[in-house]
Design an enzyme around this catalytic site. Structure first.
Site, mmCIF file in Angstrom:
data_model
loop_
_atom_site.group_PDB
_atom_site.id
_atom_site.type_symbol
_atom_site.label_atom_id
_atom_site.label_comp_id
_atom_site.label_asym_id
_atom_site.label_seq_id
_atom_site.Cartn_x
_atom_site.Cartn_y
_atom_site.Cartn_z
ATOM 1 N NE ARG A 81 30.672 21.095 -0.882
ATOM 2 C CZ ARG A 81 31.306 21.096 0.338
ATOM 3 N NH1 ARG A 81 30.085 21.435 0.950
ATOM 4 N NH2 ARG A 81 31.939 20.914 0.764
ATOM 5 C CG HIS A 327 33.643 23.075 -1.703
ATOM 6 N ND1 HIS A 327 32.752 23.199 -2.356
ATOM 7 C CD2 HIS A 327 33.645 23.169 -0.887
ATOM 8 C CE1 HIS A 327 31.736 23.934 -1.520
ATOM 9 N NE2 HIS A 327 32.904 24.427 -0.130
ATOM 10 C CB CYS A 328 32.654 19.325 -7.452
ATOM 11 S SG CYS A 328 33.043 21.550 -7.579
ATOM 12 C CB ILE A 329 34.350 14.554 -5.013
ATOM 13 C CG1 ILE A 329 35.493 15.467 -4.341
ATOM 14 C CG2 ILE A 329 34.587 14.878 -7.191
ATOM 15 C CD1 ILE A 329 36.510 14.112 -5.148
#
Length: 336
Positions: A81, A327-329
């Site tokens: 992300r 969400h971050c990955i």
């Protein structure tokens, strides 16, 4: 476009070194298994592409569904992300795909971060996707923005105006660059992010762990309900800002409270576990679970917030222990 618009594919990166991978055999297995669990869950809904370091191509194949496309590039870390591009479309140019490549400097040049390879991943993914690259001079990450597809963007004072990222930059300068790259016309500034996210291995305040726009005019807000947790006050501050804000259409938001997990602490400190940090895929939601009493309630709220989508939960504790979530990955590539 808003994240819920149709996707062509989802991008991830496979953990390869440092704190994201871990040092012990147990830590390494946990990282690889968790990243793969998210990728494999997403592959049930849409095509998935994974960036892997040259040394990890064979090992990644053992963890990942055979449908997942692997692209070999050097990596420092695995938070797609933030290191990947932010994709954009143009309603006046059907079939055109753009990829905004922000400057990445390890979340504000944090002392534990390395980013020589990761700083090139945005351009690499832009090329692999066939998108036209839109280079930005703004130090920013995909986890630091949320949009509604109609011109609204939510950002955080402690990210885009972080002295370690963009020293001395004004709100106006940030907004002008977001308008140029993303086509946004209205910016909402949150004062800060969650407490743990401001500590070591944190991003200094990414919005994607605090609030998300589920559809134009509707926000899911991380709701820490226990006064013993420092995020209780942060929830109140963010709710106040959002309750007074309007979107690009001039309309007020309907705020849906998404309860924080009941778990308050881990072995180190207060946690920043957040169900807000989910990713949308075609006809689905890949959601965080924490082995927590509120996991089922959160999944039900997400199901109601995204009618017609199937919610698949993945234990995200190994991700949050490393400083991020689902969400971050991930990074979605919209359909054109």
């Amino acid at each position: 476009p808003e994240e819920g618009a149709p996707h062509d594919r989802l991008w991830l990166a496979f953990p390869t070194s440092g704190y994201a991978l871990g040092e012990s055999a147990e830590e390494i297995e946990s990282a690889r298994t968790t990243w793969a669990a998210v990728a494999n869950a997403a592959a049930e809904f849409e095509p998935v592409s994974m960036i892997v370091a040259p040394r990890d191509e064979d090992v990644a194949s053992r963890y990942l569904d055979g449908s997942i496309e692997l692209h070999v590039r050097e990596l420092d870390d695995a938070w797609m992300r933030d290191i990947g591009p932010t994709f954009v479309v143009d309603d006046e140019r059907p079939g055109w795909l753009g990829a905004v490549t922000w400057v990445f400097n390890g979340w504000g040049a944090q002392e534990w971060a390395t980013w020589g390879f990761d700083a090139e991943i945005g351009a690499a993914v832009a090329e692999l996707s066939g998108a036209e690259r839109i280079a930005s001079s703004l130090v920013n990450e995909g986890g630091g923005i949320h949009v509604d597809g109609l011109g609204t963007v939510i950002v955080t004072e402690t990210v885009q105006r972080d002295p370690g990222r963009n020293p001395g930059i004004s709100r106006e300068a940030v907004e002008v660059e977001l308008a140029r790259t993303l086509g946004t016309s209205h910016t909402i500034w949150l004062p800060r992010g969650l407490t743990r996210d401001a500590q070591k291995l944190g991003t200094r305040g990414h919005v994607d762990i605090v609030a998300t726009i589920t559809e134009p005019g509707v926000i899911l807000l991380h709701d820490q309900r226990d006064p013993a947790h420092p995020d209780f006050q942060i929830t109140a501050e963010v709710r106040q800002v959002l309750s007074e804000a309007t979107d690009a259409r001039g309309e007020a938001f309907r705020i849906i409270n998404l309860p924080a997990p009941a778990t308050l602490r881990d072995d180190e400190d207060f946690v920043d576990y957040s169900y807000v940090n989910h990713v949308l895929v075609n006809d689905g939601v890949i959601a965080c679970s924490f082995g927590d009493a509120r996991d089922a309630d959160a999944a039900a709220i997400l199901s109601d917030a995204y009618p017609g989508r199937r919610v698949v939960s993945v234990d995200a504790r190994p991700l949050f222990a490393r400083g991020g979530g689902i969400h971050c990955i991930t990074q979605q590539q919209p359909a054109v």
